[in-house]
Enzyme design. Structure first.
Site, PDB file in Angstrom:
ATOM      1  N   LYS A  67       0.845  -1.201  -0.073  1.00 42.79           N
ATOM      2  CA  LYS A  67       0.032   0.132   0.210  1.00 42.79           C
ATOM      3  C   LYS A  67       0.923   1.099   0.092  1.00 42.79           C
ATOM      4  CE  LYS A  67      -1.785   1.480   4.167  1.00 42.79           C
ATOM      5  NZ  LYS A  67      -1.615   2.833   4.501  1.00 42.79           N
ATOM      6  N   ASN A  68       1.839   1.376   0.852  1.00 42.61           N
ATOM      7  CA  ASN A  68       2.389   2.619   1.073  1.00 42.61           C
ATOM      8  C   ASN A  68       3.551   2.812  -0.041  1.00 42.61           C
ATOM      9  OD1 ASN A  68       0.934   3.376   3.171  1.00 42.61           O
ATOM     10  ND2 ASN A  68       2.148   2.634   4.887  1.00 42.61           N
TER      11      ASN A  68
ATOM     12  N   ARG B 277      -4.394  10.235   4.586  1.00 45.27           N
ATOM     13  CA  ARG B 277      -3.267  10.954   5.096  1.00 45.27           C
ATOM     14  C   ARG B 277      -2.511  11.032   4.143  1.00 45.27           C
ATOM     15  NH1 ARG B 277      -0.384  14.111   9.086  1.00 45.27           N
ATOM     16  NH2 ARG B 277       1.522  13.686   8.688  1.00 45.27           N
TER      17      ARG B 277
ATOM     18  N   CYS C 162      -5.957   7.540   9.400  1.00 48.40           N
ATOM     19  CA  CYS C 162      -6.151   6.854  10.873  1.00 48.40           C
ATOM     20  C   CYS C 162      -5.847   7.923  11.684  1.00 48.40           C
ATOM     21  CB  CYS C 162      -5.226   5.831  10.766  1.00 48.40           C
ATOM     22  SG  CYS C 162      -5.875   4.357   9.762  1.00 48.40           S
TER      23      CYS C 162
ATOM     24  N   PRO D 101       1.328  15.794  13.053  1.00 46.12           N
ATOM     25  CA  PRO D 101       1.038  17.304  12.502  1.00 46.12           C
ATOM     26  C   PRO D 101       1.678  17.269  11.176  1.00 46.12           C
ATOM     27  CG  PRO D 101       2.812  16.696  14.280  1.00 46.12           C
ATOM     28  CD  PRO D 101       1.958  15.499  13.955  1.00 46.12           C
ATOM     29  N   ILE D 102       1.808  18.621  10.524  1.00 47.96           N
ATOM     30  CA  ILE D 102       2.370  18.495   9.088  1.00 47.96           C
ATOM     31  C   ILE D 102       3.288  19.867   9.095  1.00 47.96           C
ATOM     32  CG2 ILE D 102       0.467  17.366   7.886  1.00 47.96           C
ATOM     33  CD1 ILE D 102      -0.281  20.389   7.042  1.00 47.96           C
ATOM     34  N   ASP D 103       3.751  20.066  10.532  1.00 47.04           N
ATOM     35  CA  ASP D 103       4.797  21.239  10.580  1.00 47.04           C
ATOM     36  C   ASP D 103       6.079  21.284   9.685  1.00 47.04           C
ATOM     37  OD1 ASP D 103       5.096  19.216  12.540  1.00 47.04           O
ATOM     38  OD2 ASP D 103       6.433  20.226  13.591  1.00 47.04           O
TER      39      ASP D 103
ATOM     40  N   ASP E 298       3.553   0.096  12.535  1.00 44.19           N
ATOM     41  CA  ASP E 298       2.464  -0.768  11.987  1.00 44.19           C
ATOM     42  C   ASP E 298       2.160  -2.107  12.239  1.00 44.19           C
ATOM     43  OD1 ASP E 298       1.593   2.007  10.654  1.00 44.19           O
ATOM     44  OD2 ASP E 298       2.690   1.293   8.817  1.00 44.19           O
TER      45      ASP E 298
ATOM     46  N   ARG F  26      -8.905  -0.463   4.142  1.00 44.38           N
ATOM     47  CA  ARG F  26      -7.921   0.479   3.716  1.00 44.38           C
ATOM     48  C   ARG F  26      -6.646  -0.181   3.304  1.00 44.38           C
ATOM     49  NH1 ARG F  26      -7.769   5.724   7.177  1.00 44.38           N
ATOM     50  NH2 ARG F  26      -5.926   5.826   5.566  1.00 44.38           N
TER      51      ARG F  26
HETATM   52  N1  EPU Z   1       5.667  14.284  12.332  1.00 42.90           N
HETATM   53  C1  EPU Z   1       5.752  15.480  12.774  1.00 42.90           C
HETATM   54  N2  EPU Z   1       5.502  16.493  11.804  1.00 42.90           N
HETATM   55  C2  EPU Z   1       5.577  16.303  10.429  1.00 42.90           C
HETATM   56  C3  EPU Z   1       5.345  14.968   9.946  1.00 42.90           C
HETATM   57  C4  EPU Z   1       5.409  14.098  10.819  1.00 42.90           C
HETATM   58  O1  EPU Z   1       5.985  15.661  13.924  1.00 42.90           O
HETATM   59  O2  EPU Z   1       5.364  16.928   9.754  1.00 42.90           O
HETATM   60  C5  EPU Z   1       5.914  13.089  13.321  1.00 42.90           C
HETATM   61  C6  EPU Z   1       4.808  12.282  13.352  1.00 42.90           C
HETATM   62  O3  EPU Z   1       3.751  12.839  14.277  1.00 42.90           O
HETATM   63  C7  EPU Z   1       5.366  11.008  13.931  1.00 42.90           C
HETATM   64  C8  EPU Z   1       6.575  11.029  13.353  1.00 42.90           C
HETATM   65  O4  EPU Z   1       6.986  12.490  12.635  1.00 42.90           O
HETATM   66  O5  EPU Z   1       5.513  11.130  15.240  1.00 42.90           O
HETATM   67  C9  EPU Z   1       6.780   9.944  12.210  1.00 42.90           C
HETATM   68  O6  EPU Z   1       5.657  10.014  11.190  1.00 42.90           O
HETATM   69  P1  EPU Z   1       5.856   9.751   9.790  1.00 42.90           P
HETATM   70  O7  EPU Z   1       5.459  11.218   9.099  1.00 42.90           O
HETATM   71  O8  EPU Z   1       6.741   8.916   9.182  1.00 42.90           O
HETATM   72  O9  EPU Z   1       4.236   9.020   9.483  1.00 42.90           O
HETATM   73  P2  EPU Z   1       3.411   9.066   8.206  1.00 42.90           P
HETATM   74  O10 EPU Z   1       4.590   9.530   7.014  1.00 42.90           O
HETATM   75  O11 EPU Z   1       2.436  10.004   8.279  1.00 42.90           O
HETATM   76  C10 EPU Z   1       3.704   6.686   7.140  1.00 42.90           C
HETATM   77  C11 EPU Z   1       2.650   5.614   6.924  1.00 42.90           C
HETATM   78  C12 EPU Z   1       2.312   5.079   8.267  1.00 42.90           C
HETATM   79  C13 EPU Z   1       3.313   4.773   9.082  1.00 42.90           C
HETATM   80  C14 EPU Z   1       4.229   5.804   9.454  1.00 42.90           C
HETATM   81  C15 EPU Z   1       5.499   5.152  10.196  1.00 42.90           C
HETATM   82  C16 EPU Z   1       2.006   6.313   4.938  1.00 42.90           C
HETATM   83  C17 EPU Z   1       0.980   6.656   4.072  1.00 42.90           C
HETATM   84  N3  EPU Z   1       1.815   6.096   6.166  1.00 42.90           N
HETATM   85  O12 EPU Z   1       3.104   7.781   7.814  1.00 42.90           O
HETATM   86  O13 EPU Z   1       1.148   3.979   7.816  1.00 42.90           O
HETATM   87  O14 EPU Z   1       2.593   4.335  10.234  1.00 42.90           O
HETATM   88  O15 EPU Z   1       4.828   6.413   8.176  1.00 42.90           O
HETATM   89  O16 EPU Z   1       6.071   4.261   9.806  1.00 42.90           O
HETATM   90  O17 EPU Z   1       3.095   6.004   4.177  1.00 42.90           O
HETATM   91  C18 EPU Z   1      -0.550   2.632   7.893  1.00 42.90           C
HETATM   92  O18 EPU Z   1      -0.164   2.020   6.814  1.00 42.90           O
HETATM   93  O19 EPU Z   1      -1.482   1.913   8.543  1.00 42.90           O
HETATM   94  C19 EPU Z   1       0.387   3.763   8.515  1.00 42.90           C
HETATM   95  C20 EPU Z   1      -0.666   4.524   9.251  1.00 42.90           C
END
Ligand code: EPU
Length: 427
Positions: free
Chosen positions: A28-29, A98, A122, A128-130, A314, A407
């Site tokens: 998926k990812n 997301r 989820c 966040p997206i900072d 995950d 999903r």
């Molecule tokens: N974070 C921030 N600010 C940001 C972006 C991230 O503080 O702007 C923090 C997050 O809050 C978290 C950490 O950085 O504490 C890492 O999060 P990451 O950004 O890596 O997560 P993600 O990219 O939103 C992807 C996968 C998730 C998986 C995570 C961690 C996708 C679409 N999603 O999420 O997959 O859990 O990486 O490996 O690739 C799932 O498939 O069920 C799923 C949730």
């Protein structure tokens, strides 16, 4: 409103009787991000081994809205990308996804503007997206927040920049790797994430004309250039390591003789390591793994989720179900997301001995017999954990909100039924 479809599971009451083979689908990812990268292509691209799951369908709807023409083919999709005529990401669809945030990088780099709502998906902690907003600004873009989402614009091309992320973030690394492909000059991402899906995306983009180096290391460099060409190129989606890991946990718990095929076992070292430590027997090859002759005497484990190659967040919830069946006290330390342990309250209602210490840490003492329960999936991975718990429990379990599980796991009930699980979907 999503339909309330539910899964009805007759538990095995601790019997180890499942057998047969499961083919692991494409990740998926990985597929989501390569689909998003279509915005970097001047002509077209083709993807194969794409799983048929809700998140993919939703992302394709958004891409079509942006002007990508997507045709379904056997096992995948053909995307025509020569006419991107919209840069506003549909809030209706993206609020449930997301991953739609990754469109922001390539769309801004291609069109000079992107409008997107606060991303959904989820509910696992704050998410966040900072990092995104900061990095866009570092690349010369201006960010306006309007209460519903963001409008980001550039005057001319995005400018290559040195970006440092406080923690390695998956979607962040992917977004800026893609943005860097069309930026002016060099973009350097420091403290980049190293997940196999990111490497796979980067390698494919390179095959189509991008100049990305350092993939799989904490520093990725991207030399900016022109739109990519995907004519005669095919992206074959890599196997889904989280799906493979989820089924491996089921095989360890209840498999008499189960083989998982078409996976990449190198992507799951962290799980194999824990299995070995706990006493799970497995026969592993590069692309398959077989579970049989289990001793059923598993020892407790300490689990700490970590960015790749550490243990994936995950798999944390599915693994907790395994820990309810190990001897002694196990410890879970969820370091990536806070709020990803609440599902343990449901496992407790099934008979598990679990204690949430705080938003990041929990203890599980086992082994405990579980009994069937009616429950609601809170998210994709915890939903799958409930299914696993229902399978090993005694009696009937009903899992609501199957749309979360859909999903990420294609035709979950058919694949589980094929190895002997008594499971039905009710609409
Ligand atoms: N974070 C921030 N600010 C940001 C972006 C991230 O503080 O702007 C923090 C997050 O809050 C978290 C950490 O950085 O504490 C890492 O999060 P990451 O950004 O890596 O997560 P993600 O990219 O939103 C992807 C996968 C998730 C998986 C995570 C961690 C996708 C679409 N999603 O999420 O997959 O859990 O990486 O490996 O690739 C799932 O498939 O069920 C799923 C949730």
């Amino acid at each position: 409103m999503q339909n309330d479809e539910k899964l009805i599971i007759e538990g095995l009451a601790g019997k180890r009787s499942l057998s047969g083979a499961i083919e692991i689908n494409g990740a998926k990812n990985a597929a989501l991000k390569v689909l998003a990268s279509s915005l970097l292509f001047k002509d077209s691209l083709r993807l194969t081994n794409v799983p048929e799951i809700e998140d993919i369908i939703k992302l394709i709807e958004i891409l079509e809205d942006l002007g990508v023409k997507v045709e379904k083919e056997e096992g995948g999709y053909f995307c025509k990308t020569n006419n991107i005529d919209n840069n506003e990401i549909s809030p209706e669809i993206s609020k449930h996804l997301r991953a739609s945030i990754v469109l922001s990088g390539p769309l801004l780099a291609r069109t000079g503007r992107v409008v997107f709502p606060y991303p959904g998906g989820c509910v696992i902690g704050k998410r966040p997206i900072d990092f995104f907003l900061e990095a866009f600004q570092s690349m010369g873009a201006s960010v306006i927040s309007n209460g519903f989402g963001y409008e980001i614009t550039t005057n001319g091309k995005l400018q290559g920049a040195e970006l440092f992320f406080r923690v390695p973030s998956v979607t962040n690394t992917e977004t800026f790797m893609m943005a860097g492909v069309l930026a002016e000059g060099k973009t350097v991402i420091k403290n980049a994430a190293m997940e196999p899906e990111i490497i796979s995306l980067g390698e494919f983009l390179n095959q189509c004309g991008a100049r990305i180096s350092g993939l799989g290391t904490p520093t990725i460099e991207i030399e900016g250039g022109e739109l990519l060409s995907g004519e005669n190129q095919v992206y074959e989606t890599i196997p889904d390591r989280i799906e493979a890991g989820s089924f491996m946990i089921l095989a360890a718990l209840a498999g008499e003789d189960i083989e998982l095929r078409h996976l990449n076992s190198e992507h799951l070292d962290s799980l194999f390591h824990l299995f070995k430590q706990s006493g799970v027997r497995f026969e592993k090859e590069k692309d398959k793994v077989r579970f049989r002759n289990q001793s059923d005497n598993f020892t407790a484990l300490e689990i700490k989720t970590h960015e790749y190659p550490g243990f994936p967040t995950d798999l944390q919830a599915p693994m907790a179900v395994f820990l309810t069946q190990t001897e002694g006290q196990s410890y879970i330390f969820e370091t990536i997301f806070e709020g990803r342990l609440n599902y343990l309250e449901t496992l407790e209602r099934m008979g598990a001995e679990a204690r949430i210490i705080d938003v990041h840490r929990a203890l599980i003492t086992g082994p405990t017999a579980l009994s069937g329960l009616e429950m609601e999936s809170p998210d994709l991975r915890a939903g799958l954990a409930y299914v696993l718990a229902g399978i090993i429990a005694s009696g009937t379990s009903i899992v609501h909100n199957v749309h979360y599980i859909d999903r990420g796991y294609e035709a979950i009930e058919d694949r589980l039924e094929a190895i002997g699980v008594n499971i039905k979907r009710l609409k």
